[in-house]
Write an enzyme that holds these catalytic residues in place. Sequence first.
Site, PDB file in Angstrom:
ATOM      1  N   CYS A   1       0.860  -1.191   0.000  1.00  0.00           N
ATOM      2  CA  CYS A   1       0.000   0.000   0.000  1.00  0.00           C
ATOM      3  C   CYS A   1       0.896   1.241   0.000  1.00  0.00           C
ATOM      4  O   CYS A   1       1.611   1.474  -0.953  1.00  0.00           O
ATOM      5  CB  CYS A   1      -0.935  -0.067   1.209  1.00  0.00           C
ATOM      6  SG  CYS A   1      -2.084   1.299   1.399  1.00  0.00           S
TER       7      CYS A   1
ATOM      8  N   ASP B   1      -8.805  -3.254  -7.593  1.00  0.00           N
ATOM      9  CA  ASP B   1      -8.370  -2.226  -6.649  1.00  0.00           C
ATOM     10  C   ASP B   1      -9.066  -0.914  -6.989  1.00  0.00           C
ATOM     11  O   ASP B   1      -8.844  -0.336  -8.053  1.00  0.00           O
ATOM     12  CB  ASP B   1      -6.852  -2.058  -6.741  1.00  0.00           C
ATOM     13  CG  ASP B   1      -6.272  -1.207  -5.619  1.00  0.00           C
ATOM     14  OD1 ASP B   1      -6.951  -0.271  -5.169  1.00  0.00           O
ATOM     15  OD2 ASP B   1      -5.137  -1.493  -5.202  1.00  0.00           O
TER      16      ASP B   1
ATOM     17  N   HIS C   1      -7.661  -4.179  -3.519  1.00  0.00           N
ATOM     18  CA  HIS C   1      -6.530  -3.596  -2.813  1.00  0.00           C
ATOM     19  C   HIS C   1      -6.281  -4.410  -1.538  1.00  0.00           C
ATOM     20  O   HIS C   1      -7.199  -4.986  -0.966  1.00  0.00           O
ATOM     21  CB  HIS C   1      -6.845  -2.139  -2.446  1.00  0.00           C
ATOM     22  CG  HIS C   1      -5.669  -1.394  -1.892  1.00  0.00           C
ATOM     23  ND1 HIS C   1      -4.624  -0.958  -2.680  1.00  0.00           N
ATOM     24  CD2 HIS C   1      -5.364  -1.009  -0.625  1.00  0.00           C
ATOM     25  CE1 HIS C   1      -3.735  -0.339  -1.928  1.00  0.00           C
ATOM     26  NE2 HIS C   1      -4.162  -0.355  -0.664  1.00  0.00           N
TER      27      HIS C   1
END
Length: 291
Positions: free
Chosen positions: A169, A226, A259
């Site tokens: 991330c 995502d 994600h």
Amino acid sequence: MSTDSAEAKCLLPDPEMTRRGFAMTTLATGFALASLPVSAQTIVTTPADGLMVGEITVRVKDGTIPAYHAMPNTKGPFPIVLVVQEIFGVHEHVKDICRRFAQQGYLAIAPELYARQGNPAAIKDVQQLMKEIVSKVPDLQVMADLDATVAWAKENGGDTNRLGITGFCWGGRVTWLYASHNPSLKAGVAWYGRLTTPANPLQDMVPIERVKELKAPVLGLYGEADKGIPVADVEKMREALKAAGKTDSEIVLYPGAPHAFFADYRPSYTPDAAADGWKRCLAWFKRHGVA
């Protein structure tokens, strides 16, 4: 402003920081509040059997920052992997990832890169976390802190000739940036890190704009579903790598994966993509001389 002057300004003690000291002198325990609830059905816990693990301090230009490290309890030197935190800081999931690498023979170390700005584990709301801490962390400070972490690893059983970095991330973006910063890096693995985030005065490095400066091959691992990183951005990065002649870097896009698909403690965890990504990560480091 030149890069040198910008770096000097970035690393000068902030008056407010000087008055209150570093916001974090020790790591948080457990999981960050903003990352909850934890999914008890899928969480992975890696034992420390046969390892040396625990919190240490890394000396940086303006003080010390806490970090978590894990390494085999045998004679080194060991290959080094920098493990760069999610937006939630160095919490239990990141510590567990360090132990996973250590079980594979690495000295893995995760520095708390928000140490000056605040304690991310204590903030419940993601937007508040972004505003109050994440947005205030300068890119140049992060690069310098990672350099300092490498220096600590070199002095404590690590082999800097076998240096890798991986991040998740927020840390995925940092992985791309560090691969354009440190000429001693052998390889990087970026998990769903932003590629085209607009620059600002503190965070003026944009991965897609620094492709030509990559000094080590990067494996990018991304999810097709995502919502924060569109497939179009991933394809632009692929084209940028190709145009820059960085054919030793690759991007894998997992169909249907969201994600944070590697975050086994969260509902986003996608076992097949996570397992494949981990396998590719280890193989990438071996292929490029880290392992």
